[in-house]
Write an enzyme that holds these catalytic residues in place. Structure first.
Site, PDB file in Angstrom:
ATOM      1  N   ARG A  88       0.826  -1.207   0.000  1.00  0.00           N
ATOM      2  CA  ARG A  88       0.000   0.000   0.000  1.00  0.00           C
ATOM      3  C   ARG A  88       0.857   1.252   0.000  1.00  0.00           C
ATOM      4  NH1 ARG A  88      -4.632  -2.275   2.372  1.00  0.00           N
ATOM      5  NH2 ARG A  88      -6.502  -1.002   2.441  1.00  0.00           N
ATOM      6  N   ARG A 122     -21.204  -1.099   1.840  1.00  0.00           N
ATOM      7  CA  ARG A 122     -20.681  -2.445   2.063  1.00  0.00           C
ATOM      8  C   ARG A 122     -21.023  -3.011   3.445  1.00  0.00           C
ATOM      9  NH1 ARG A 122     -14.384  -3.490   1.471  1.00  0.00           N
ATOM     10  NH2 ARG A 122     -14.706  -2.788  -0.647  1.00  0.00           N
ATOM     11  N   ARG A 155     -18.434  -1.983   8.806  1.00  0.00           N
ATOM     12  CA  ARG A 155     -17.161  -1.804   9.488  1.00  0.00           C
ATOM     13  C   ARG A 155     -16.950  -0.348   9.870  1.00  0.00           C
ATOM     14  NH1 ARG A 155     -13.215  -4.536   5.390  1.00  0.00           N
ATOM     15  NH2 ARG A 155     -12.139  -2.576   5.694  1.00  0.00           N
ATOM     16  N   ARG A 166      -9.507   7.430   4.070  1.00  0.00           N
ATOM     17  CA  ARG A 166      -8.859   6.316   3.378  1.00  0.00           C
ATOM     18  C   ARG A 166      -8.586   6.658   1.918  1.00  0.00           C
ATOM     19  NH1 ARG A 166     -12.752   1.593   4.418  1.00  0.00           N
ATOM     20  NH2 ARG A 166     -11.305   0.324   3.221  1.00  0.00           N
TER      21      ARG A 166
HETATM   22  P1  ADP Z   1     -10.224  -2.483   1.987  1.00  0.00           P
HETATM   23  O1  ADP Z   1      -9.938  -3.702   1.180  1.00  0.00           O
HETATM   24  O2  ADP Z   1     -11.629  -2.310   2.380  1.00  0.00           O
HETATM   25  O3  ADP Z   1      -9.600  -1.251   1.421  1.00  0.00           O
HETATM   26  P2  ADP Z   1      -8.470  -3.697   3.872  1.00  0.00           P
HETATM   27  O4  ADP Z   1      -9.248  -4.800   4.461  1.00  0.00           O
HETATM   28  O5  ADP Z   1      -7.476  -4.002   2.820  1.00  0.00           O
HETATM   29  O6  ADP Z   1      -9.488  -2.610   3.367  1.00  0.00           O
HETATM   30  O7  ADP Z   1      -7.700  -2.902   5.033  1.00  0.00           O
HETATM   31  C1  ADP Z   1      -8.360  -2.370   6.150  1.00  0.00           C
HETATM   32  C2  ADP Z   1      -7.409  -1.488   6.953  1.00  0.00           C
HETATM   33  O8  ADP Z   1      -6.284  -2.275   7.382  1.00  0.00           O
HETATM   34  C3  ADP Z   1      -6.784  -0.337   6.176  1.00  0.00           C
HETATM   35  O9  ADP Z   1      -7.614   0.800   6.129  1.00  0.00           O
HETATM   36  C4  ADP Z   1      -5.498  -0.113   6.963  1.00  0.00           C
HETATM   37  O10 ADP Z   1      -5.739   0.615   8.151  1.00  0.00           O
HETATM   38  C5  ADP Z   1      -5.090  -1.511   7.360  1.00  0.00           C
HETATM   39  N1  ADP Z   1      -4.171  -2.113   6.359  1.00  0.00           N
HETATM   40  C6  ADP Z   1      -4.396  -3.211   5.602  1.00  0.00           C
HETATM   41  N2  ADP Z   1      -3.360  -3.484   4.786  1.00  0.00           N
HETATM   42  C7  ADP Z   1      -2.445  -2.517   5.028  1.00  0.00           C
HETATM   43  C8  ADP Z   1      -1.167  -2.226   4.482  1.00  0.00           C
HETATM   44  N3  ADP Z   1      -0.624  -2.986   3.509  1.00  0.00           N
HETATM   45  N4  ADP Z   1      -0.496  -1.144   4.979  1.00  0.00           N
HETATM   46  C9  ADP Z   1      -1.019  -0.374   5.942  1.00  0.00           C
HETATM   47  N5  ADP Z   1      -2.237  -0.586   6.484  1.00  0.00           N
HETATM   48  C10 ADP Z   1      -2.946  -1.643   6.040  1.00  0.00           C
END
Ligand code: ADP
Ligand code: ZN
Length: 216
Positions: A88, A122, A155, A166
């Site tokens: 990310r 969602r 969520r 986000r």
């Molecule tokens: P979505 O798929 O709905 O965007 P995720 O389930 O991938 O959300 O992630 C939820 C939260 O977990 C993110 O908003 C972040 O806070 C944290 N997170 C997940 N993966 C990462 C990552 N690779 N780096 C930093 N934070 C992460």
């Protein structure tokens, strides 16, 4: 085949990565899901991650990189994997490159309003993590998961304020990865407007084209 699904929050990375995962028999690795499991189990890691996650922030790079390194080392990843939500940040991508090699990056794109609508509608199953949508992917019976009977909820990080944060973070921290992988010549865009079935077919075609190009 080692694949990354890239794209803003709410675009449907998880849903489609899961479909490809089942079809090709390789695991989907979602750092978000692993972190939510840690929160559920009330581990120290979970407690720390929760403070960032609830407000829509990013969990620190070192934490997610450690999680990823542990996960990718397991037996089921030997034939390949699909990354969903990792990397990310550019730091994560650079670290990923030191740990393993990536063949293909599928970049999911859609107009802003489509993303907002998808994400704020969602619903997630509390028990199994399955994803539904108040309008687009409705469960058979309201508030209840089709597969496991668990309760569906919104969520904390899918409420409007957190969503805006986000998306902002996505623009600033994650979007640079598009150029990062474009330069390596392994990124392909796919438009994900439309129904789940039609999008899934589009993605399936991209994956098949990629497999053919690899000659496997
Ligand atoms: P979505 O798929 O709905 O965007 P995720 O389930 O991938 O959300 O992630 C939820 C939260 O977990 C993110 O908003 C972040 O806070 C944290 N997170 C997940 N993966 C990462 C990552 N690779 N780096 C930093 N934070 C992460
Ligand atoms: Zn469920």
């Amino acid at each position: 085949m080692n694949i990354i699904f890239l794209g803003p929050p709410g675009i449907g990375k998880g849903t489609h990565a899961e479909i490809v995962s089942k079809k090709h028999g390789i695991p989907r690795i979602s750092t978000g899901e692993i972190l939510r499991e840690e929160i559920k189990k009330r581990t120290d890691l979970g407690k720390e991650a929760k403070t960032y996650m609830d407000t829509g922030g990013l969990v620190p790079d070192e934490l997610v990189i450690d999680i990823f390194r542990e996960r990718i080392g397991r037996e089921d990843c030997r034939k390949g994997f699909i990354l969903d939500g990792f990397p990310r940040t550019v730091t994560q991508a650079e670290e990923l490159e030191r740990i393993t090699h990536i063949d293909f990056v599928l970049n999911l794109v859609a107009p802003h309003r489509v993303i907002i609508e998808r994400i704020t509608g969602r619903l997630t199953c509390r028990k199994c993590g399955a994803i539904y949508h108040a309008k687009n992917i409705r469960p058979k019976s309201e508030g209840v998961c089709d597969t496991c009977g668990g309760e569906l909820y919104q969520r904390e990080d899918q409420k409007e304020e957190a969503v805006e944060k986000r998306l902002e973070l996505y623009e600033k921290r994650t979007k640079p990865l598009i150029e990062y992988y474009q330069r390596k010549g392994i990124l392909k865009d796919v438009n994900v407007e439309g129904g789940k079935g039609e999008v899934s077919e589009r993605i399936g075609r991209e994956i098949n084209d990629f497999i053919k190009s690899m000659g496997i």
